[in-house]
Write a protein that holds these residues in place. Sequence first.
Motif, short mmCIF file in Angstrom:
data_model
loop_
_atom_site.label_atom_id
_atom_site.label_comp_id
_atom_site.label_asym_id
_atom_site.label_seq_id
_atom_site.Cartn_x
_atom_site.Cartn_y
_atom_site.Cartn_z
N ALA A 164 77.10 2.62 -38.90
CA ALA A 164 76.69 3.99 -38.60
C ALA A 164 75.42 4.31 -39.38
CB ALA A 164 77.80 4.96 -38.98
N ARG A 165 74.57 5.12 -38.77
CA ARG A 165 73.30 5.47 -39.40
C ARG A 165 73.03 6.97 -39.26
NH1 ARG A 165 70.01 0.36 -36.68
NH2 ARG A 165 70.41 -1.13 -38.37
N PHE A 166 72.34 7.52 -40.25
CA PHE A 166 71.83 8.87 -40.17
C PHE A 166 70.31 8.81 -40.06
CE2 PHE A 166 75.91 9.55 -42.17
CZ PHE A 166 76.34 10.78 -41.67
N VAL A 167 69.75 9.65 -39.20
CA VAL A 167 68.30 9.78 -39.08
C VAL A 167 67.96 11.24 -39.36
CG1 VAL A 167 66.28 9.53 -37.60
CG2 VAL A 167 68.22 7.96 -37.34
N ALA A 168 67.06 11.47 -40.30
CA ALA A 168 66.60 12.83 -40.60
C ALA A 168 65.14 12.95 -40.24
CB ALA A 168 66.81 13.16 -42.08
N ASN A 169 64.85 13.81 -39.30
CA ASN A 169 63.47 14.09 -38.93
C ASN A 169 63.03 15.33 -39.70
OD1 ASN A 169 60.99 14.10 -37.42
ND2 ASN A 169 61.83 15.85 -36.31
N VAL A 170 62.07 15.15 -40.62
CA VAL A 170 61.62 16.26 -41.45
C VAL A 170 60.21 16.64 -41.03
CG1 VAL A 170 61.39 17.12 -43.81
CG2 VAL A 170 63.02 15.29 -43.33
N GLY A 171 60.15 17.51 -40.02
CA GLY A 171 58.89 18.07 -39.58
C GLY A 171 58.76 19.48 -40.13
N ASN A 175 65.89 18.15 -38.75
CA ASN A 175 67.14 17.92 -38.03
C ASN A 175 67.70 16.56 -38.42
OD1 ASN A 175 66.14 15.88 -35.92
ND2 ASN A 175 64.79 17.62 -35.50
N ILE A 176 68.99 16.42 -38.29
CA ILE A 176 69.64 15.15 -38.59
C ILE A 176 70.38 14.66 -37.36
CG2 ILE A 176 69.87 15.57 -41.07
CD1 ILE A 176 72.87 16.13 -40.53
N THR A 177 70.51 13.36 -37.28
CA THR A 177 71.28 12.71 -36.22
C THR A 177 72.25 11.74 -36.87
OG1 THR A 177 69.34 12.78 -34.76
CG2 THR A 177 71.18 11.38 -34.08
N TYR A 178 73.52 11.86 -36.51
CA TYR A 178 74.51 10.86 -36.90
C TYR A 178 74.68 9.92 -35.72
CZ TYR A 178 79.08 8.72 -37.60
OH TYR A 178 80.12 7.80 -37.71
N VAL A 179 74.31 8.66 -35.90
CA VAL A 179 74.39 7.66 -34.84
C VAL A 179 75.49 6.67 -35.23
CG1 VAL A 179 73.14 5.96 -33.47
CG2 VAL A 179 71.91 7.90 -34.46
N PRO A 180 76.67 6.79 -34.65
CA PRO A 180 77.74 5.85 -35.00
C PRO A 180 77.43 4.46 -34.49
CG PRO A 180 78.39 7.17 -33.11
CD PRO A 180 77.07 7.72 -33.58
N ALA A 181 78.11 3.47 -35.01
CA ALA A 181 77.97 2.12 -34.46
C ALA A 181 78.34 2.16 -32.98
CB ALA A 181 78.87 1.15 -35.22
N LYS A 182 77.76 1.27 -32.21
CA LYS A 182 77.94 1.29 -30.75
C LYS A 182 79.42 1.22 -30.39
CE LYS A 182 75.53 -0.43 -26.70
NZ LYS A 182 74.48 -1.33 -26.21
N GLY A 183 79.83 2.17 -29.54
CA GLY A 183 81.21 2.21 -29.11
C GLY A 183 82.17 2.87 -30.07
N TYR A 300 67.77 7.26 -42.69
CA TYR A 300 66.40 6.88 -42.36
C TYR A 300 65.59 8.15 -42.08
CZ TYR A 300 68.42 2.27 -41.99
OH TYR A 300 69.08 1.10 -42.29
N LEU A 301 64.44 8.26 -42.71
CA LEU A 301 63.61 9.45 -42.62
C LEU A 301 62.43 9.23 -41.69
CD1 LEU A 301 63.42 10.38 -46.43
CD2 LEU A 301 65.09 11.16 -44.74
N CYS A 302 62.10 10.26 -40.93
CA CYS A 302 60.88 10.25 -40.12
C CYS A 302 60.26 11.64 -40.17
CB CYS A 302 61.17 9.80 -38.69
SG CYS A 302 62.39 10.80 -37.81
N GLY A 303 59.07 11.77 -39.60
CA GLY A 303 58.34 13.01 -39.71
C GLY A 303 57.52 13.04 -40.99
#
Length: 375
Positions: A164-171, A175-183, A300-303
Amino acid sequence: MSRELYIGLMSGTSADGLDAALIAFDEDHFELLDCIERPLPTHTKQYVTELALSGEHEIQKMAELDIQLAECFASACQELLQRQQLEPKDITAIGSHGQTIRHIPQSEAQTGYTLQIGDPSRIAEITGITTIADFRRRDIAAGGQGAPLAPAFHQAAFQSLKQARFVANVGGMANITYVPAKGCGEVIGFDTGPGNALMDGWILQHRQEAYDKNGLWAESGTVNKDLLTNLLSHPFLSLPAPKSTGREAFNLPWLEQQLTNITASPKDVQASLLTFTAQSIADQVLALHQASKGEKGELYLCGGGAHNQALVKRLASLLPNFHINSTAKLGVHPDWVEAMTFAWLARQCMHRLPGNLPSVTGARDERILGAIYPA
């Protein structure tokens, strides 16, 4: 399926510039071929700020800004074509997010609406390329928030088979996204509150600098606990997901209200704003991480916020059980995730595939997003 080229255009809440990304799609793979970042003209940025906070002559300013932004977007697309020695016919479509000047999420008290400008008819006319825009309103029509839309791309680009991964877009906002492992469950994503907008606005007001490079000014100050308490008491932070926000809720006039009866130096306010952004992100990441019963986490950070080393350090202190990296670790440069999102959304539209995630926006069901303006 043959290789297709798309251009994604993004101008965020901060209105500090526009991003244009040229993406090649082939089956389930994508590649960033080229990208351009352009500052917006000073008067254009001023109009965006004035419109976001209301003001006089709104309709006239919006109409003028609609044209100015479209011409900026179209020029960036033409530059990409020239650099890559491509013709308009080589590009399947442009996906333009446009510039948000209003975002009022749906609630029990009101019908939601959103408005992004940067005339797509004009972009199509100038470039000779089919342009897709107005991605948010169909989701709102289906009962959703219309935002954030990036989590759908985060799933397509960053989902792992095992972790599972978290992505935080800091513009401007975060906003954050929780992306679970596939399935392993549904993607969850929502706005957490301000990203860079308050910090950028404060340093511009006090030091005439566009942003706090590496958070050095914030690091020179001390967090004012009373101010931080006021900031963290904003009702948006305690709302359940799905939720989204913008400058309408988090702006300098609101900040000035939180400073009433508080004595703090400008640098201490900046330190408090940085901690506010970090805390509002970390609190939500922790809540979702505990719900998923994960052990060691990945964030993981972006923006633009991914480059603020003081912010990254503050997040690390608040999330000691997380490995924190930028999305570059996953093969996508943090500055280009949002522009790539709208290239991907344009492709989804052209292939009549859904672009939203109901688990994120709260829409009744999946929907094809975007209005098509043929070349």
